[in-house]
Design an enzyme around this catalytic site. Structure first.
Site, PDB file in Angstrom:
ATOM      1  N   GLY A  83       0.781  -1.229   0.000  1.00  0.00           N
ATOM      2  CA  GLY A  83       0.000   0.000   0.000  1.00  0.00           C
ATOM      3  C   GLY A  83       0.815   1.281   0.000  1.00  0.00           C
ATOM      4  O   GLY A  83       0.241   2.371   0.011  1.00  0.00           O
ATOM      5  N   TYR A 116      -1.900   1.876 -11.887  1.00  0.00           N
ATOM      6  CA  TYR A 116      -2.426   3.227 -12.090  1.00  0.00           C
ATOM      7  C   TYR A 116      -3.881   3.206 -12.553  1.00  0.00           C
ATOM      8  O   TYR A 116      -4.655   4.095 -12.210  1.00  0.00           O
ATOM      9  CB  TYR A 116      -1.526   4.005 -13.058  1.00  0.00           C
TER      10      TYR A 116
END
Length: 135
Positions: A83, A116
């Site tokens: 993360g 992304y």
């Protein structure tokens, strides 16, 4: 995991250590002095530390209004898939939102497109792929 966010550029040594994990300067086109000088000319950057070790970094090159490019998003290999990259990107995008920037562009390393896309980015239309020139 306890992490620390810092909106200041990392030290040169910390940056070099993290950058070396990416393999992005494999051809030695730029010296680390040049690369560090480049990040010092950011519009905005975020550094993420764990136990005082730089584990994530990202920066924005921008005029602060409409031309905005996210680049040099890096996460130390030992910290990937935890993360950290998402936190880097959230910090960068929050800064853009606060400035009223509507269009954010980025370049990403091969194979990272899906990361992304999960953050809402889309690939450029093949009819408008952009261009570049390497001098």
């Amino acid at each position: 995991m306890e992490i620390e966010f810092n909106e200041l550029n990392p030290s040169k040594d910390d940056f070099i250590r993290l950058h070396q994990t990416t393999g992005w300067n494999g051809k030695g086109i730029y010296t680390y002095d040049q690369l560090y000088s480049a990040i010092c000319n950011n519009w905005y950057s975020i550094s993420i530390y764990h136990n005082k070790k730089l584990v994530g970094f990202g920066r924005i090159i921008s005029d602060g209004i409409y031309q905005t490019l996210i680049c040099d998003v890096m996460v130390h290999p030992e910290y990937q898939k935890q993360g950290i990259g998402k936190k880097v990107m959230e910090s960068l995008l929050k800064k853009c939102d606060e400035a009223g920037i509507k269009w954010v562009q980025l370049f990403c390393a091969k194979g990272k497109q899906e990361f992304y896309k999960k953050l809402g980015f889309i690939s450029r239309d093949s009819e408008a792929p952009g261009m570049s020139l390497f001098l």
